[in-house]
Scaffold this motif. Structure first.
Motif, PDB file in Angstrom:
ATOM      1  N   VAL A 106      14.907  -9.251   7.045  1.00  0.00           N
ATOM      2  CA  VAL A 106      14.177  -7.834   7.511  1.00  0.00           C
ATOM      3  C   VAL A 106      13.324  -7.053   6.370  1.00  0.00           C
ATOM      4  O   VAL A 106      14.199  -6.936   4.948  1.00  0.00           O
ATOM      5  N   LYS A 107      12.327  -6.414   6.355  1.00  0.00           N
ATOM      6  CA  LYS A 107      11.794  -5.866   5.739  1.00  0.00           C
ATOM      7  C   LYS A 107      11.060  -4.579   5.888  1.00  0.00           C
ATOM      8  O   LYS A 107      10.935  -4.185   7.394  1.00  0.00           O
ATOM      9  N   ASN A 108      10.714  -3.848   5.146  1.00  0.00           N
ATOM     10  CA  ASN A 108      10.409  -2.451   5.425  1.00  0.00           C
ATOM     11  C   ASN A 108       9.160  -2.021   5.117  1.00  0.00           C
ATOM     12  O   ASN A 108       8.843  -0.562   4.327  1.00  0.00           O
ATOM     13  N   GLN A 109       8.314  -3.020   4.800  1.00  0.00           N
ATOM     14  CA  GLN A 109       7.023  -2.824   3.932  1.00  0.00           C
ATOM     15  C   GLN A 109       5.767  -4.100   4.931  1.00  0.00           C
ATOM     16  O   GLN A 109       6.703  -5.102   5.049  1.00  0.00           O
ATOM     17  N   ALA A 110       5.172  -3.821   4.168  1.00  0.00           N
ATOM     18  CA  ALA A 110       3.776  -5.072   4.392  1.00  0.00           C
ATOM     19  C   ALA A 110       4.670  -6.406   4.573  1.00  0.00           C
ATOM     20  O   ALA A 110       4.040  -7.496   5.231  1.00  0.00           O
ATOM     21  N   SER A 111       4.202  -6.748   3.212  1.00  0.00           N
ATOM     22  CA  SER A 111       4.650  -8.326   2.410  1.00  0.00           C
ATOM     23  C   SER A 111       6.053  -8.587   3.108  1.00  0.00           C
ATOM     24  O   SER A 111       6.934  -8.131   2.708  1.00  0.00           O
ATOM     25  N   ALA A 112       5.956  -9.868   2.576  1.00  0.00           N
ATOM     26  CA  ALA A 112       7.417 -10.940   3.261  1.00  0.00           C
ATOM     27  C   ALA A 112       7.728 -10.950   2.253  1.00  0.00           C
ATOM     28  O   ALA A 112       9.185 -11.158   1.621  1.00  0.00           O
ATOM     29  N   PHE A 113       7.293 -10.500   0.646  1.00  0.00           N
ATOM     30  CA  PHE A 113       7.391 -10.952  -0.326  1.00  0.00           C
ATOM     31  C   PHE A 113       8.322  -9.660  -1.135  1.00  0.00           C
ATOM     32  O   PHE A 113       7.594  -9.456  -2.301  1.00  0.00           O
ATOM     33  N   GLY A 114       7.522  -8.254  -0.312  1.00  0.00           N
ATOM     34  CA  GLY A 114       8.051  -6.961  -1.558  1.00  0.00           C
ATOM     35  C   GLY A 114       9.425  -7.385  -1.842  1.00  0.00           C
ATOM     36  O   GLY A 114       9.888  -7.690  -1.766  1.00  0.00           O
ATOM     37  N   ALA A 115       9.361  -5.978  -2.661  1.00  0.00           N
ATOM     38  CA  ALA A 115      10.082  -5.336  -3.560  1.00  0.00           C
ATOM     39  C   ALA A 115      11.960  -5.441  -2.605  1.00  0.00           C
ATOM     40  O   ALA A 115      11.696  -5.647  -1.893  1.00  0.00           O
ATOM     41  N   GLY A 116      12.418  -6.506  -3.517  1.00  0.00           N
ATOM     42  CA  GLY A 116      14.280  -6.632  -2.551  1.00  0.00           C
ATOM     43  C   GLY A 116      14.034  -7.667  -1.758  1.00  0.00           C
ATOM     44  O   GLY A 116      15.109  -8.078  -1.407  1.00  0.00           O
ATOM     45  N   SER A 117      12.711  -8.278  -1.926  1.00  0.00           N
ATOM     46  CA  SER A 117      12.552  -9.709  -0.365  1.00  0.00           C
ATOM     47  C   SER A 117      13.938 -11.288  -0.795  1.00  0.00           C
ATOM     48  O   SER A 117      12.955 -10.933  -2.822  1.00  0.00           O
ATOM     49  N   VAL A 118      13.964 -11.962  -0.609  1.00  0.00           N
ATOM     50  CA  VAL A 118      14.154 -12.805  -2.081  1.00  0.00           C
ATOM     51  C   VAL A 118      13.785 -13.998  -0.863  1.00  0.00           C
ATOM     52  O   VAL A 118      14.101 -15.676  -1.627  1.00  0.00           O
ATOM     53  N   LEU A 119      12.985 -14.367  -0.227  1.00  0.00           N
ATOM     54  CA  LEU A 119      11.784 -15.240   0.290  1.00  0.00           C
ATOM     55  C   LEU A 119      10.592 -15.827  -1.130  1.00  0.00           C
ATOM     56  O   LEU A 119      10.993 -17.032  -1.007  1.00  0.00           O
ATOM     57  N   CYS A 141       0.038  -7.209   7.512  1.00  0.00           N
ATOM     58  CA  CYS A 141       1.593  -7.597   6.632  1.00  0.00           C
ATOM     59  C   CYS A 141       1.176  -9.120   6.894  1.00  0.00           C
ATOM     60  O   CYS A 141       1.302  -9.866   5.689  1.00  0.00           O
ATOM     61  N   VAL A 142      -0.426 -10.132   7.291  1.00  0.00           N
ATOM     62  CA  VAL A 142      -0.512 -11.187   7.047  1.00  0.00           C
ATOM     63  C   VAL A 142      -1.007 -11.251   6.117  1.00  0.00           C
ATOM     64  O   VAL A 142      -0.819 -12.365   5.399  1.00  0.00           O
ATOM     65  N   ALA A 143      -1.950 -10.269   6.024  1.00  0.00           N
ATOM     66  CA  ALA A 143      -2.409 -10.368   4.537  1.00  0.00           C
ATOM     67  C   ALA A 143      -2.040 -10.166   3.467  1.00  0.00           C
ATOM     68  O   ALA A 143      -2.006 -10.620   2.540  1.00  0.00           O
ATOM     69  N   ALA A 144      -0.751  -9.331   3.494  1.00  0.00           N
ATOM     70  CA  ALA A 144      -0.253  -8.654   2.344  1.00  0.00           C
ATOM     71  C   ALA A 144       0.970  -9.525   1.734  1.00  0.00           C
ATOM     72  O   ALA A 144       0.849 -10.344   0.801  1.00  0.00           O
ATOM     73  N   SER A 145       1.263 -10.914   2.972  1.00  0.00           N
ATOM     74  CA  SER A 145       2.035 -11.618   2.424  1.00  0.00           C
ATOM     75  C   SER A 145       0.987 -12.876   1.962  1.00  0.00           C
ATOM     76  O   SER A 145       1.540 -13.284   0.836  1.00  0.00           O
ATOM     77  N   VAL A 146       0.345 -13.403   2.429  1.00  0.00           N
ATOM     78  CA  VAL A 146      -1.200 -14.411   1.750  1.00  0.00           C
ATOM     79  C   VAL A 146      -1.183 -13.260   0.674  1.00  0.00           C
ATOM     80  O   VAL A 146      -0.959 -14.887  -0.494  1.00  0.00           O
ATOM     81  N   GLN A 147      -1.213 -12.498   0.380  1.00  0.00           N
ATOM     82  CA  GLN A 147      -2.256 -12.189  -1.172  1.00  0.00           C
ATOM     83  C   GLN A 147      -1.255 -12.996  -2.253  1.00  0.00           C
ATOM     84  O   GLN A 147      -0.939 -12.920  -3.131  1.00  0.00           O
ATOM     85  N   ASP A 148       0.284 -11.363  -2.295  1.00  0.00           N
ATOM     86  CA  ASP A 148       1.748 -12.196  -2.605  1.00  0.00           C
ATOM     87  C   ASP A 148       1.704 -13.331  -2.814  1.00  0.00           C
ATOM     88  O   ASP A 148       2.284 -13.825  -3.724  1.00  0.00           O
ATOM     89  N   ALA A 149       1.906 -14.114  -1.737  1.00  0.00           N
ATOM     90  CA  ALA A 149       1.847 -15.716  -1.392  1.00  0.00           C
ATOM     91  C   ALA A 149       1.490 -16.678  -2.606  1.00  0.00           C
ATOM     92  O   ALA A 149       1.286 -17.450  -3.890  1.00  0.00           O
ATOM     93  N   ILE A 150      -0.215 -16.005  -2.887  1.00  0.00           N
ATOM     94  CA  ILE A 150      -1.132 -17.187  -4.061  1.00  0.00           C
ATOM     95  C   ILE A 150      -0.920 -16.313  -4.803  1.00  0.00           C
ATOM     96  O   ILE A 150      -0.660 -16.845  -5.901  1.00  0.00           O
ATOM     97  N   ARG A 151      -0.400 -15.027  -5.417  1.00  0.00           N
ATOM     98  CA  ARG A 151       0.522 -14.160  -6.593  1.00  0.00           C
ATOM     99  C   ARG A 151       1.430 -15.490  -7.450  1.00  0.00           C
ATOM    100  O   ARG A 151       1.208 -15.464  -8.485  1.00  0.00           O
ATOM    101  N   LEU A 152       2.043 -15.024  -6.268  1.00  0.00           N
ATOM    102  CA  LEU A 152       3.028 -16.042  -6.506  1.00  0.00           C
ATOM    103  C   LEU A 152       3.377 -18.059  -6.755  1.00  0.00           C
ATOM    104  O   LEU A 152       4.056 -18.641  -7.354  1.00  0.00           O
ATOM    105  N   GLY A 153       2.035 -18.418  -6.645  1.00  0.00           N
ATOM    106  CA  GLY A 153       0.935 -19.716  -7.140  1.00  0.00           C
ATOM    107  C   GLY A 153       1.438 -20.231  -5.607  1.00  0.00           C
ATOM    108  O   GLY A 153       1.643 -22.331  -6.512  1.00  0.00           O
TER     109      GLY A 153
END
Length: 227
Positions: A106-119, A141-153
Motif C-alpha cells: 500500500v502506498k500514498n504516493q505515485a511511485s511504488a518505490f517511494g519513501a517508506g516502500s520496501v519494494l 504512477c506507472v511512469a514514476a515507478s518505472v523511473q525509480d526502478a531504472i534509478r535502482l538499476g
C-alpha cells in the motif's frame, strides 16, 4: 529499435500498479478501455504464476491523518479527493487480485518505490535484474515507478497494452515518454511479455541513443503501435 530479447528463468519479476476499482467505477477516475487493460494484466499475471516469477502488487491508498502533503487535493469533508482509505473502491480488481505468497504493498504516493516502500529492498533480495511493469495511470504512477526502478538499476520490461490512463492520448504519449528513457529495458505487448516469461526469445523495442522517439501530434499513435 526492435532487437531479439531473451530473459532467463528466475531473472524477472512482475509489478502490478494500482489496478483498483475506482478506475472502473468512479466517474472521475475512469481508465479508458480498462476492461481490455485488466484482461492483458491478467494474462501477464497468469504467465508470471506459471513460471514461478515473483509477483508484486501495489495500491494507492491515502490516509489524510497520516498524510502531510499540504497541496494534496481534498474533498469538503477532509477526505482525500482520490483513493481515500475509507473508499471501498480502493480495492484491487478481482482480475489481478494478489494470490497466495503475493504481497500487496500500500502506498500514498505515485511511485511504488517511494519513501517508506520496501519494494526496492525486496527486489534486490530476490536477485531479479528484470521487472515486468504494468498498471495505471501510465503517465503518473506507472511512469514514476518505472523511473525509480531504472534509478535502482533494474531493467524494466514495460508492457504497453497492460497499462492504461484516462484517455488513449495520455496513455500513448506516456508510453512514448518512458520508452525514450527506458535505459537497459524494453517495451513489449502482453503476448511478447508472456513469451519472455515462458523463456522464449522475442523481438522487443529497446532504446538506442538519446530520445529517439521525437513524436508529433501527427505520428504519435503510429510510433506507439510500432513499439
Amino acid at each position: 529499435m526492435k532487437k531479439p530479447l531473451r530473459i532467463g528463468r528466475g531473472q524477472i519479476g512482475a509489478l502490478f500498479i494500482d489496478f483498483q476499482e475506482e478506475h472502473r467505477q468512479d466517474a472521475r477516475y475512469l481508465v479508458e478501455h480498462y476492461g481490455a487493460v485488466l484482461a492483458n494484466a491478467g494474462r501477464l499475471h497468469a504467465a508470471a504464476r506459471r513460471n514461478a516469477a515473483p509477483v508484486y502488487h501495489c495500491a494507492y491508498v491515502v490516509d489524510m491523518a497520516e498524510f502531510s502533503a499540504a497541496l494534496h487535493p481534498v474533498q469538503p469533508d477532509g477526505r482525500s479527493a482520490f483513493s481515500d482509505k475509507n473508499d471501498p473502491l480502493t480495492a484491487v480488481c478481482h482480475e489481478v487480485a494478489p494470490g497466495p505468497n503475493e504481497r500487496l504493498l500500500v502506498k500514498n504516493q505515485a511511485s511504488a518505490f517511494g519513501a517508506g516502500s520496501v519494494l526496492g529492498a525486496q527486489l534486490k533480495a530476490a536477485g531479479m535484474p528484470w521487472l515486468a511493469v504494468c498498471g495505471v495511470w501510465t503517465e503518473a504512477c506507472v511512469a514514476a515507478s518505472v523511473q525509480d526502478a531504472i534509478r535502482l538499476g533494474l531493467r524494466v520490461l514495460l508492457v504497453k497494452d497492460a497499462c492504461g490512463s484516462g484517455s488513449g492520448a495520455m496513455h500513448q504519449t506516456g508510453i512514448l515518454n518512458l520508452a525514450n528513457r527506458l535505459y537497459g529495458g524494453a517495451v513489449v505487448d502482453t503476448g511478447a511479455a508472456c513469451r519472455l516469461l515462458d523463456g522464449q526469445t522475442v523481438d522487443a523495442w529497446q532504446v538506442q541513443g538519446a530520445v529517439p522517439l521525437r513524436y508529433t501530434w501527427a505520428d504519435a499513435a503510429e510510433l506507439y503501435r510500432a513499439l
